[in-house]
Design an enzyme around this catalytic site. Structure first.
Site, short mmCIF file in Angstrom:
data_model
loop_
_atom_site.label_atom_id
_atom_site.label_comp_id
_atom_site.label_asym_id
_atom_site.label_seq_id
_atom_site.Cartn_x
_atom_site.Cartn_y
_atom_site.Cartn_z
N GLU A 111 -0.91 -8.30 5.66
CA GLU A 111 -0.51 -8.33 7.08
C GLU A 111 -1.70 -8.20 8.03
OE1 GLU A 111 -0.01 -5.93 4.98
OE2 GLU A 111 -0.40 -3.98 5.92
N CYS B 39 0.83 -1.21 0.00
CA CYS B 39 0.00 0.00 0.00
C CYS B 39 0.87 1.26 0.00
CB CYS B 39 -0.99 -0.06 1.16
SG CYS B 39 -2.43 0.97 0.87
N HIS C 299 -3.24 -5.29 1.81
CA HIS C 299 -2.60 -5.49 3.12
C HIS C 299 -2.68 -6.95 3.59
CE1 HIS C 299 -2.24 -1.18 4.22
NE2 HIS C 299 -3.30 -1.04 3.45
N1 GLN Z 1 -3.54 6.33 0.76
C1 GLN Z 1 -2.32 6.05 1.49
C2 GLN Z 1 -1.14 6.80 0.89
O1 GLN Z 1 -1.27 7.50 -0.04
C3 GLN Z 1 -2.02 4.57 1.50
C4 GLN Z 1 -3.05 3.86 2.33
C5 GLN Z 1 -2.51 2.63 3.01
O2 GLN Z 1 -1.31 2.38 3.08
N2 GLN Z 1 -3.42 1.89 3.58
O3 GLN Z 1 -0.04 6.69 1.40
#
Ligand code: GLN
Length: 222
Positions: free
Chosen positions: A203, A79, A201
């Site tokens: 995790e 992410c 995710h």
């Molecule tokens: N939207 C977040 C970002 O731009 C990422 C979201 C996340 O890691 N759950 O960093």
């Protein structure tokens, strides 16, 4: 055994430390440049990419990290971590002075942040994920149950970047489909050499195979 760092500046690094421990590797939180020494791999967690970027620069971690990534340190980003590994952001955030957020780079991809839209910021879906053959049963490779939390997608992949998973567009006959995407599939997992990134995710769901894949990459088994 392997020693895997988890960048512990912001975000869900504790969940990644736990997921790494479940693979049998040693997991260590990383906050200072000297802690990068002696690592076999590094995880960049989910969280807020702008915050991790700023803290990494403030703690003098950004430059050593870029050097290690370019030098072949295996890294898995989930992410926000995917955003931080990307060479390009389609829609970078800017700070109050108008300066765009920065990334560590290494992965030749363009990501779009918060890409799945406001109404569907967070969702869950099952994905086919390449490279998890080691988990095959007589019914094939079980899908990955993927949790997306304001995740990015990948809009461009450069040469040598392998697509591992995509969210398929909505099927109008299956109204329960988690993501009402028009048109085309969206890339949500990629690998390029020693670098692995997912928009979702693993995790947080107890899905162990993505971290296991990363460990196999480090061992040269995948
Ligand atoms: N939207 C977040 C970002 O731009 C990422 C979201 C996340 O890691 N759950 O960093």
């Amino acid at each position: 055994g392997l020693r895997i760092g988890v960048l512990a500046l912001q975000g869900d690094f504790r969940e990644h430390l736990h997921a790494i421990e479940l693979t049998g590797a040693e997991a260590v939180g990383i906050r200072r440049p000297e802690e990068l020494d002696g690592l076999d791999g590094l995880v960049i967690p989910g969280g807020e990419s702008t915050a991790i970027d700023k803290l990494a620069r403030a703690f003098d971690l950004a430059e050593p990290l870029k050097e290690r990534i370019a030098g072949g340190l295996p890294v898995y980003g989930s992410c926000a971590g995917m955003i931080l590994l990307a060479s390009d952001i389609a829609d970078p955030a800017t700070d109050l002075a108008g300066a765009p957020q920065q990334t560590f780079g290494g992965l030749d991809i363009t990501v779009r942040r918060n890409a799945f839209g406001r109404q569907r910021e967070s969702f869950e879906t099952d994905l086919e994920f390449k490279g998890l053959d080691f988990s095959a049963t007589e019914n094939g490779v079980p899908p990955v149950h993927a949790v997306f939390i304001r995740g990015p997608w990948v809009e461009r992949v450069g040469t040598g970047v392998e697509i591992l998973a995509q969210v398929e567009p909505a099927d109008p006959d299956h109204a329960s489909h988690a993501v009402p995407l028009p048109g085309t599939a969206r890339i949500v997992a990629v690998r390029s050499g020693h670098l692995l990134a997912t928009s979702f995710h693993p995790e947080v769901t107890g899905e162990k195979r993505i971290h296991e894949l990363f460990i196999r990459m480090i061992r040269g088994e995948a």
